[in-house]
Design an enzyme around this catalytic site. Structure first.
Site, PDB file in Angstrom:
ATOM      1  N   ASP A   1       0.820  -1.220   0.000  1.00 60.78           N
ATOM      2  CA  ASP A   1       0.000   0.000   0.000  1.00 60.78           C
ATOM      3  C   ASP A   1       0.852   1.268   0.000  1.00 60.78           C
ATOM      4  O   ASP A   1       0.465   2.282   0.580  1.00 60.78           O
ATOM      5  CB  ASP A   1      -0.950   0.024   1.222  1.00 60.78           C
ATOM      6  CG  ASP A   1      -1.845  -1.199   1.249  1.00 60.78           C
ATOM      7  OD1 ASP A   1      -2.246  -1.658   0.146  1.00 60.78           O
ATOM      8  OD2 ASP A   1      -2.115  -1.723   2.344  1.00 60.78           O
ATOM      9  N   ARG A   2       2.027   1.167  -0.616  1.00 64.66           N
ATOM     10  CA  ARG A   2       2.959   2.306  -0.711  1.00 64.66           C
ATOM     11  C   ARG A   2       3.432   2.812   0.656  1.00 64.66           C
ATOM     12  O   ARG A   2       3.934   3.922   0.786  1.00 64.66           O
ATOM     13  CB  ARG A   2       2.343   3.468  -1.512  1.00 64.66           C
ATOM     14  CG  ARG A   2       2.095   3.113  -2.980  1.00 64.66           C
ATOM     15  CD  ARG A   2       1.833   4.346  -3.800  1.00 64.66           C
ATOM     16  NE  ARG A   2       2.903   5.333  -3.729  1.00 64.66           N
ATOM     17  CZ  ARG A   2       4.045   5.262  -4.383  1.00 64.66           C
ATOM     18  NH1 ARG A   2       4.294   4.233  -5.173  1.00 64.66           N
ATOM     19  NH2 ARG A   2       4.940   6.201  -4.263  1.00 64.66           N
ATOM     20  N   LEU A   3       3.272   1.965   1.683  1.00 64.31           N
ATOM     21  CA  LEU A   3       3.786   2.366   3.005  1.00 64.31           C
ATOM     22  C   LEU A   3       5.233   1.878   3.123  1.00 64.31           C
ATOM     23  O   LEU A   3       5.550   0.947   3.859  1.00 64.31           O
ATOM     24  CB  LEU A   3       2.910   1.793   4.131  1.00 64.31           C
ATOM     25  CG  LEU A   3       1.543   2.466   4.265  1.00 64.31           C
ATOM     26  CD1 LEU A   3       0.737   1.829   5.391  1.00 64.31           C
ATOM     27  CD2 LEU A   3       1.707   3.964   4.538  1.00 64.31           C
TER      28      LEU A   3
END
Ligand SMILES: Cc1cc2nc3c(=O)[nH]c(=O)nc-3n(C[C@H](O)[C@H](O)[C@H](O)COP(=O)(O)O)c2cc1C
Length: 147
Positions: free
Chosen positions: A126-128
């Site tokens: 999640d692009r974290l």
């Protein structure tokens, strides 16, 4: 990169190349080490300096003879008319050093990037992504950055 130690990151190149000219104008530079398969990268930035001639001599002497000949042959970053012209230059250099050791060309040697900032980036879901940066002031300070 051919060497890493507490002093920095060493690479070897032609001191007349475009990159060497750029470094003569501005000694600040960076290196990027991406591993796409691992979704990971390390980036390093700091100041670049020429390494000691004795260090360049030692590394050059350990290189394969063909690479030594090529270092004399190539005016890195300069245009050349054809592949044939390049091969003719190589052949002429072979003949020049026939029967003797190949000394290090004065225009060839190492640079060391002395890091002031090293960032470790790890891709996450999640692009974290995780990003940790080490910044040198009086010592190394570590912080986590937002992705
Ligand atoms: C796998 C790989 C390794 C390379 N290793 C070197 C190297 O050790 N030294 C070098 O000068 N260029 C190396 N190059 C070529 C450089 O990326 C660059 O094209 C070259 O140094 C000329 O750059 P410049 O014209 O900006 O000075 C390598 C390229 C690749 C793809």
């Amino acid at each position: 990169m051919k060497g890493v130690s507490e002093d920095g990151f060493v690479f070897f190149t032609n001191y007349n190349s475009d990159k060497a000219a750029a470094l003569a104008q501005n000694d600040r530079s960076s290196m990027l080490f991406p591993w796409n398969e691992l979704d990971r990268q390390v980036s390093v930035s700091g100041k670049v300096e020429k390494i000691a001639e004795s260090e360049s001599d030692a590394y050059f002497a350990a290189r394969p003879r063909a690479s030594q000949i090529a270092a004399w042959t190539s005016q890195q970053s300069q245009p050349i008319a054809s592949r044939g012209a390049l091969e003719a230059q190589y052949q002429a250099t072979l003949e020049r050093f026939d029967g003797s050791d190949v000394p290090r060309p004065p225009h060839w040697g190492g640079f060391r990037l002395v890091p002031e900032r090293i960032e470790f980036w790890q891709g996450g879901e999640d692009r974290l992504h995780d990003r940790f940066v080490y910044q040198y002031t009086n010592g190394w300070i570590r912080s986590r950055l937002q992705p």
